[in-house]
Design a protein around this motif. Structure first.
Motif, PDB file in Angstrom:
ATOM      1  N   ILE A   1       8.923   9.584  -1.045  1.00  0.00           N
ATOM      2  CA  ILE A   1       8.223   8.295  -0.939  1.00  0.00           C
ATOM      3  C   ILE A   1       7.073   8.395   0.054  1.00  0.00           C
ATOM      4  CG2 ILE A   1       8.476   5.895  -0.189  1.00  0.00           C
ATOM      5  CD1 ILE A   1      11.358   6.009  -1.247  1.00  0.00           C
ATOM      6  N   LEU A   2       7.326   9.091   1.184  1.00  0.00           N
ATOM      7  CA  LEU A   2       6.279   9.243   2.198  1.00  0.00           C
ATOM      8  C   LEU A   2       5.099  10.043   1.662  1.00  0.00           C
ATOM      9  CD1 LEU A   2       5.350   8.858   5.112  1.00  0.00           C
ATOM     10  CD2 LEU A   2       6.606  10.923   5.719  1.00  0.00           C
ATOM     11  N   VAL A   3       5.381  11.147   0.964  1.00  0.00           N
ATOM     12  CA  VAL A   3       4.294  11.958   0.385  1.00  0.00           C
ATOM     13  C   VAL A   3       3.504  11.150  -0.641  1.00  0.00           C
ATOM     14  CG1 VAL A   3       3.807  13.976  -1.064  1.00  0.00           C
ATOM     15  CG2 VAL A   3       5.449  14.161   0.809  1.00  0.00           C
ATOM     16  N   ALA A   4       4.246  10.414  -1.493  1.00  0.00           N
ATOM     17  CA  ALA A   4       3.573   9.570  -2.490  1.00  0.00           C
ATOM     18  C   ALA A   4       2.700   8.519  -1.813  1.00  0.00           C
ATOM     19  CB  ALA A   4       4.617   8.906  -3.391  1.00  0.00           C
ATOM     20  N   GLN A   5       3.222   7.924  -0.713  1.00  0.00           N
ATOM     21  CA  GLN A   5       2.454   6.908   0.013  1.00  0.00           C
ATOM     22  C   GLN A   5       1.180   7.497   0.607  1.00  0.00           C
ATOM     23  OE1 GLN A   5       2.747   3.716   0.252  1.00  0.00           O
ATOM     24  NE2 GLN A   5       1.084   3.466   1.714  1.00  0.00           N
ATOM     25  N   LEU A   6       1.287   8.708   1.182  1.00  0.00           N
ATOM     26  CA  LEU A   6       0.097   9.350   1.754  1.00  0.00           C
ATOM     27  C   LEU A   6      -0.931   9.692   0.671  1.00  0.00           C
ATOM     28  CD1 LEU A   6       1.797  11.719   4.372  1.00  0.00           C
ATOM     29  CD2 LEU A   6       0.585   9.586   4.807  1.00  0.00           C
ATOM     30  N   LEU A   7      -0.441  10.122  -0.498  1.00  0.00           N
ATOM     31  CA  LEU A   7      -1.360  10.413  -1.603  1.00  0.00           C
ATOM     32  C   LEU A   7      -2.037   9.147  -2.097  1.00  0.00           C
ATOM     33  CD1 LEU A   7       0.735  13.017  -3.658  1.00  0.00           C
ATOM     34  CD2 LEU A   7      -1.283  13.467  -2.238  1.00  0.00           C
ATOM     35  N   TRP A   8      -1.248   8.054  -2.184  1.00  0.00           N
ATOM     36  CA  TRP A   8      -1.838   6.766  -2.583  1.00  0.00           C
ATOM     37  C   TRP A   8      -2.865   6.285  -1.555  1.00  0.00           C
ATOM     38  CZ3 TRP A   8       3.646   4.491  -3.746  1.00  0.00           C
ATOM     39  CH2 TRP A   8       4.078   4.963  -4.985  1.00  0.00           C
TER      40      TRP A   8
ATOM     41  N   PHE B   1      -3.574  -2.158   5.708  1.00  0.00           N
ATOM     42  CA  PHE B   1      -2.244  -2.338   5.113  1.00  0.00           C
ATOM     43  C   PHE B   1      -1.646  -0.998   4.706  1.00  0.00           C
ATOM     44  CE2 PHE B   1       0.270  -2.722   1.198  1.00  0.00           C
ATOM     45  CZ  PHE B   1       1.314  -3.498   1.683  1.00  0.00           C
ATOM     46  N   TRP B   2      -2.469  -0.128   4.116  1.00  0.00           N
ATOM     47  CA  TRP B   2      -1.976   1.167   3.659  1.00  0.00           C
ATOM     48  C   TRP B   2      -1.520   2.027   4.841  1.00  0.00           C
ATOM     49  CZ3 TRP B   2      -1.291   2.417  -1.407  1.00  0.00           C
ATOM     50  CH2 TRP B   2      -1.883   1.573  -2.343  1.00  0.00           C
ATOM     51  N   PHE B   3      -2.301   1.999   5.920  1.00  0.00           N
ATOM     52  CA  PHE B   3      -1.943   2.826   7.076  1.00  0.00           C
ATOM     53  C   PHE B   3      -0.715   2.264   7.801  1.00  0.00           C
ATOM     54  CE2 PHE B   3      -6.496   3.984   6.634  1.00  0.00           C
ATOM     55  CZ  PHE B   3      -6.325   5.354   6.481  1.00  0.00           C
ATOM     56  N   VAL B   4      -0.615   0.935   7.866  1.00  0.00           N
ATOM     57  CA  VAL B   4       0.572   0.322   8.484  1.00  0.00           C
ATOM     58  C   VAL B   4       1.820   0.685   7.690  1.00  0.00           C
ATOM     59  CG1 VAL B   4       1.731  -1.878   8.941  1.00  0.00           C
ATOM     60  CG2 VAL B   4      -0.643  -1.569   9.607  1.00  0.00           C
ATOM     61  N   LEU B   5       1.707   0.633   6.344  1.00  0.00           N
ATOM     62  CA  LEU B   5       2.843   0.985   5.490  1.00  0.00           C
ATOM     63  C   LEU B   5       3.220   2.450   5.649  1.00  0.00           C
ATOM     64  CD1 LEU B   5       4.764  -0.168   3.384  1.00  0.00           C
ATOM     65  CD2 LEU B   5       3.121   0.455   1.604  1.00  0.00           C
ATOM     66  N   SER B   6       2.218   3.317   5.727  1.00  0.00           N
ATOM     67  CA  SER B   6       2.499   4.756   5.917  1.00  0.00           C
ATOM     68  C   SER B   6       3.169   5.000   7.264  1.00  0.00           C
ATOM     69  CB  SER B   6       1.199   5.555   5.827  1.00  0.00           C
ATOM     70  OG  SER B   6       0.587   5.389   4.568  1.00  0.00           O
ATOM     71  N   PHE B   7       2.667   4.307   8.302  1.00  0.00           N
ATOM     72  CA  PHE B   7       3.276   4.454   9.633  1.00  0.00           C
ATOM     73  C   PHE B   7       4.719   3.960   9.628  1.00  0.00           C
ATOM     74  CE2 PHE B   7       4.219   2.630  13.837  1.00  0.00           C
ATOM     75  CZ  PHE B   7       4.076   3.768  14.627  1.00  0.00           C
TER      76      PHE B   7
END
Length: 417
Positions: free
Chosen positions: A20-27, A164-170
């Motif tokens: 999920i983390l890798v997918a989130q970073l790719l997104w 939002f994307w960076f907060v979610l990744s963090f």
């Protein structure tokens, strides 16, 4: 380490979170690229509109070729085959960037054909207090009338639009770290639990050997004529035998609990009648405690599917606890009723009771209610833990509640098959 079910769950959970983390970073990376492309398109359109306005009111027409060229990520040049004033250029740039919703600082420079160099125009900042610093603008060949635009804070601007994307990744990274920490803690606790269980097993096994010798020697002494003739010696020998038997029962209980924790306990379920077992247990307990009062109230003869050995132990443990934690003459009322397709087996006593806050903890392993009576009674806090474990293995429900006057009531709910 043994690759058991717990290890499989841990590995699958770890793989899932990392995935999920890798997918989130790719997104997030994809979202940044899209945002960068969107910004470039808006800047391109805005600069093209500026070029059109600079051609308005002149004898020159806008060339067919696109006058806007993107030199790098934050640097653009616009070819204008016409002379123009810096003030007019800045006004058009501000107005078109505002229309395109480009809310970031920019700076511009124009080519001066007389001096054959780029002349710095101005740094336009949304924050008036921000310190401005000029940047070198390179000269481009084959162009005469043109201006250049640079967005010095483009990367920061794009990052701010992806908060939002960076907060979610963090957040996902934090969750992964917490998960890893939790798993390490669980594995450490599991290791300590296994060490504790091995220690208890070894300790109890070591106790059984000398205890067996004590019981054999004591039983031999009881048969001697000299012991039988001396009342005091006979009494002391009986005390040794009784205490040795009590200690032996405690050791057996600890071994059984440790064994059941280490491996699944097998149940030999049979169709058994409840009331006869209750009566047998009460008769056996009366041999030790002659003054107890035990009443059985049953609507009918109930038959259940259970392991006879463990069910007998459950009944014995519950009645024995009622006797041990009673300061008066022990009185146990056992009721058997049928409610909502369930057999309700209740053990009500007249003991010292349990504080309401402590009731949920009485089935915990090694837990004993802190009270003066508990200090007087020998035990390890395993009796009710064993009862709860056997009930769970039978898929029965068990609960405890204080009586209105004194004592507690232990209720076992047995589904009718």
């Amino acid at each position: 380490m043994k690759f058991n079910k717990l290890n499989i769950i841990i590995v699958l959970g770890l793989v899932a979170i990392i995935g999920i983390l890798v997918a989130q970073l790719l997104w997030t990376k994809q979202a940044y690229n899209l945002e960068e492309k969107k910004f470039s398109q808006k800047a391109h359109i805005a600069l093209l509109e500026v070029a059109k306005k600079l051609y308005e009111g002149t004898n020159h027409e806008l060339p067919s070729e696109n006058p806007v060229q993107k030199v790098s990520n934050d640097y653009y040049i616009v070819n204008i085959d016409n002379d123009f004033e810096p003030e007019i250029l800045e006004f058009y740039l501000k107005s078109e960037f505002e229309k395109a919703n480009i809310n970031t600082d920019f700076e511009y420079a124009m080519y001066n054909c007389h001096s054959d160099e780029m002349v710095y125009g101005n740094y336009v900042s949304l924050d008036k207090t921000k310190k401005q610093s000029s940047v070198y603008f390179p000269k481009h060949k084959n162009l005469v009338y043109y201006f250049a635009i640079r967005f010095p804070n483009e990367a920061t601007y794009l990052f701010s639009s992806l908060k939002f994307w960076f907060v979610l990744s963090f957040a996902l990274i934090v969750i992964l770290l917490v998960y890893v920490y939790s798993i390490l803690t669980i594995l450490q606790q599991k290791k300590y639990s296994e060490l504790q269980r091995d220690f208890i097993n070894n300790m109890t096994h070591e106790f059984k050997t000398p205890l067996s010798s004590i019981l054999i020697a004591s039983n031999y002494l009881m048969k001697q004529d000299k012991i039988k003739q001396d009342e005091k010696l006979e009494k002391y020998t009986e005390i040794i035998i009784n205490q040795s038997n009590k200690l032996n029962s405690h050791i057996e209980k600890i071994l059984n609990i440790a064994k059941s924790d280490n491996a699944p306990m097998d149940l030999d379920k049979q169709e058994i009648e409840v009331v006869p077992i209750l009566k047998d247990v009460i008769e056996n307990i009366r041999l030790k405690h002659e003054n107890i009062v035990a009443n059985i109230e049953a609507e009918k003869d109930f038959t259940i599917a259970a392991d006879p050995f463990h069910f007998t132990n459950i009944v014995y443990n519950l009645i024995d606890n009622s006797i041990k934690y009673c300061e008066l003459k022990p009185e146990i009322n056992i009721r058997l009723t049928e409610e909502n397709r369930q057999i309700k087996l209740e053990f009500a006593d007249n003991g010292i009771g349990i504080p309401s806050k402590k009731l949920p903890e009485i089935f915990d392993k090694f837990y004993r209610i802190p009270s003066p009576k508990s200090n007087e009674v020998n035990g390890f806090g395993l009796g009710l833990y064993y009862v709860k474990k056997i009930c769970n293995l039978h898929h029965w429900k068990i609960k405890a509640a204080n009586n209105p006057e004194n004592g507690i009531t232990i209720t076992i709910l047995i589904p009718i098959s």
